[in-house]
Design a protein around this motif. Sequence first.
Motif, PDB file in Angstrom:
ATOM      1  N   VAL A 210      75.864  44.186  28.494  1.00 26.60           N
ATOM      2  CA  VAL A 210      75.026  44.322  28.751  1.00 26.60           C
ATOM      3  C   VAL A 210      74.923  42.966  29.531  1.00 26.60           C
ATOM      4  O   VAL A 210      74.545  41.821  29.022  1.00 26.60           O
ATOM      5  N   THR A 211      74.726  43.288  31.078  1.00 24.30           N
ATOM      6  CA  THR A 211      74.554  41.508  31.730  1.00 24.30           C
ATOM      7  C   THR A 211      73.882  40.998  33.171  1.00 24.30           C
ATOM      8  O   THR A 211      73.744  42.617  34.108  1.00 24.30           O
ATOM      9  N   THR A 212      73.832  40.396  33.472  1.00 24.47           N
ATOM     10  CA  THR A 212      72.921  40.544  35.027  1.00 24.47           C
ATOM     11  C   THR A 212      73.565  41.126  35.810  1.00 24.47           C
ATOM     12  O   THR A 212      73.615  41.294  36.797  1.00 24.47           O
ATOM     13  N   ASP A 213      75.342  40.541  35.284  1.00 24.27           N
ATOM     14  CA  ASP A 213      76.347  41.018  37.066  1.00 24.27           C
ATOM     15  C   ASP A 213      76.600  42.630  37.002  1.00 24.27           C
ATOM     16  O   ASP A 213      76.742  42.815  38.153  1.00 24.27           O
ATOM     17  N   CYS A 214      75.843  42.947  35.802  1.00 26.24           N
ATOM     18  CA  CYS A 214      75.866  45.032  36.414  1.00 26.24           C
ATOM     19  C   CYS A 214      74.766  44.850  36.375  1.00 26.24           C
ATOM     20  O   CYS A 214      74.345  45.780  34.697  1.00 26.24           O
ATOM     21  N   PRO A 215      73.719  45.471  36.961  1.00 25.55           N
ATOM     22  CA  PRO A 215      72.252  44.950  37.001  1.00 25.55           C
ATOM     23  C   PRO A 215      71.479  46.671  35.697  1.00 25.55           C
ATOM     24  O   PRO A 215      71.299  46.967  34.729  1.00 25.55           O
ATOM     25  N   ALA A 216      72.570  47.672  35.995  1.00 25.53           N
ATOM     26  CA  ALA A 216      72.427  49.032  35.075  1.00 25.53           C
ATOM     27  C   ALA A 216      72.816  49.405  33.874  1.00 25.53           C
ATOM     28  O   ALA A 216      72.411  49.915  33.642  1.00 25.53           O
TER      29      ALA A 216
END
Length: 255
Positions: A210-216
Amino acid sequence: MEIFVVPTPAATGSVAAGILAAVVRSKPDAVLGLATGGSPLPVYRALAEHSVDMGAVRGFALDEYVGLPAGHPESYAEVVRREVTERLGLDPARVSVPDGGAPDPQQAAADYDAAISRAGGIDIQILGIGHNGHIAFNEPGSALDSRTRVENLAERTREANARYFASPADVPTQCITQGLGTIMEARHLLLVVNGADKAGVLAAALQGPVTTDCPASVLQRHPHVTVVADEAAASKLLPGSGGVNVRVADTAVGV
């Protein structure tokens, strides 16, 4: 999280429509979160074939471009009108889209977020996913608790959406989008994904960190997520990984 894998893009629309029809039958005044884009639009076409009364349903669109003139055919207000409101027989007064033409888009975004809360929140939010992992127009780097706001569109997103405009230069550079925090407050999230070009990003979103690099990827933190994907989009998912239950579905699924 549960994933239904179906053979074709047309089948994703049918399965997702069955889920939505079940929600509306159980709650005729349900509040739907409406998405546009290549994957979600077939859902509405399939839903129109169900004998379900949509007259009391309320809808909130995920996003809208900033700066397009009123009535522009590629504004999401017009897409929602054509593809959702008219097709499904919704009351236009009960369908809301962010005001991308407002003199103060930031205030319009805040007002929209508040309107969703006043409506009691979203019962089921339809979602697609972008090639860079965005949901709605929450581009990489978006805070996982972000609210409805003005967002700058990533160049990859503008390139993907250029097919809807006469020229790539005509694609707006900004939008109003529901934030990730806003989306996560919906009681049920319904993600619809098609195509081999989405296989890598779907696997990253559902089974990566879970990371802001992959919002989904924030969807992993929601208690009620249903994913409907065609075989090509689901081809890189690992069954059982990360607690994901992958099932082969037919077109009669309703959850």
